[in-house]
Design an enzyme around this catalytic site. Sequence first.
Site, PDB file in Angstrom:
ATOM      1  N   HIS A  19      41.224-138.088   0.139  1.00 60.78           N
ATOM      2  CA  HIS A  19      40.024-137.592  -0.531  1.00 60.78           C
ATOM      3  C   HIS A  19      39.197-136.683   0.368  1.00 60.78           C
ATOM      4  O   HIS A  19      38.456-135.830  -0.134  1.00 60.78           O
ATOM      5  CB  HIS A  19      39.213-138.765  -1.064  1.00 60.78           C
ATOM      6  CG  HIS A  19      39.952-139.532  -2.134  1.00 60.78           C
ATOM      7  ND1 HIS A  19      39.986-140.903  -2.200  1.00 60.78           N
ATOM      8  CD2 HIS A  19      40.726-139.085  -3.167  1.00 60.78           C
ATOM      9  CE1 HIS A  19      40.731-141.272  -3.229  1.00 60.78           C
ATOM     10  NE2 HIS A  19      41.202-140.193  -3.824  1.00 60.78           N
ATOM     11  N   HIS A  42      48.383-138.651 -10.893  1.00 58.76           N
ATOM     12  CA  HIS A  42      48.443-140.119 -10.920  1.00 58.76           C
ATOM     13  C   HIS A  42      47.030-140.634 -10.695  1.00 58.76           C
ATOM     14  O   HIS A  42      46.680-141.095  -9.601  1.00 58.76           O
ATOM     15  CB  HIS A  42      49.415-140.642  -9.856  1.00 58.76           C
ATOM     16  CG  HIS A  42      50.832-140.216 -10.100  1.00 58.76           C
ATOM     17  ND1 HIS A  42      51.291-138.941  -9.840  1.00 58.76           N
ATOM     18  CD2 HIS A  42      51.895-140.895 -10.612  1.00 58.76           C
ATOM     19  CE1 HIS A  42      52.571-138.854 -10.161  1.00 58.76           C
ATOM     20  NE2 HIS A  42      52.961-140.024 -10.641  1.00 58.76           N
ATOM     21  N   SER A 103      40.465-140.668  -7.286  1.00 60.55           N
ATOM     22  CA  SER A 103      40.575-139.206  -7.219  1.00 60.55           C
ATOM     23  C   SER A 103      39.977-138.477  -8.425  1.00 60.55           C
ATOM     24  O   SER A 103      39.357-137.422  -8.242  1.00 60.55           O
ATOM     25  CB  SER A 103      42.033-138.788  -7.002  1.00 60.55           C
ATOM     26  OG  SER A 103      42.905-139.436  -7.897  1.00 60.55           O
ATOM     27  N   ASP A 166      50.094-137.489  -6.235  1.00 63.68           N
ATOM     28  CA  ASP A 166      50.128-138.672  -5.362  1.00 63.68           C
ATOM     29  C   ASP A 166      50.656-139.906  -6.085  1.00 63.68           C
ATOM     30  O   ASP A 166      49.920-140.851  -6.343  1.00 63.68           O
ATOM     31  CB  ASP A 166      48.744-138.953  -4.756  1.00 63.68           C
ATOM     32  CG  ASP A 166      47.702-139.297  -5.814  1.00 63.68           C
ATOM     33  OD1 ASP A 166      47.861-138.846  -6.975  1.00 63.68           O
ATOM     34  OD2 ASP A 166      46.745-140.022  -5.506  1.00 63.68           O
TER      35      ASP A 166
END
Length: 279
Positions: A19, A42, A103, A166
Amino acid sequence: MLSYLHAFHAGNFADVQKHGALTLAISMMQAKPSAIACFDTHAGSAIYDLKSERARKTSEADAGVQKLWASRSALISEDWQPVISVLSRFNAGEGQLTVYPGSPAWFRRFLRPGDSLTAFELHPTESGQLADWAANQKVRVVHDDGLKGLLKQLPPAQPRLMALIDPSYEIKSDYSDVAMTLHKAFHKCRHGVYLVWYPILTSGLHTTLKQAVKDSPLRKVWCSEVHLKSPPERGMTGSGMLVVNPPWGFEERFSAMIADIAGESVLGLSHEYSWLVPE
């Protein structure tokens, strides 16, 4: 397989790297006014309770984002400030963090008018929680395999693209599938910025992904790997990021960010970085 739940791992050292890279990349891209189509392949459930039973079972955030938060006043790189600002938005007071944004929530905090976010999630429980969160967030949620879904959306309507890829890598084919997806995405949208996260395990399976990328037509791929100086006997010993088409100067600025948190008093990391594939 759909057994993986990120709630057990939210806020760990790998999330700090991932992040941090996402925040820097999108901040740098937004130095230009043209709109950005963002994709999260994802996405998970977007918001994680660090006091939940799942989070406390592993306590991975204690050695990750909690140490970053405790050291925030000593961080030198100004590029950590947007990260700290996002964490502050989700957590009141000066004590330990109780909420960690996933995310899609990081993406959402940086969206401008004209930018968009499409978040993919295949796990039925996670997808439902993500949809509930996204209802008032101007985020499009797609219940689908994110790798296949991303390719269906390319090229986007906006002039620029940023994608975070990811998967959990709970099945070995994820490594080759990610490399193939990158290859196809690059063919459809060569100017896109692609951020690929992968775990570093004692099995060394991540080298399959890296070699496949090196053998592909992809160009301008930067690789960042952090390794725990005191790794566990099982599980992740490190965390990697591949950044395709990084914004100019990204590698120097991100390396400075990692240098801030690499010390034993923070995350206890070593950082290896290089161009996996030159321009």
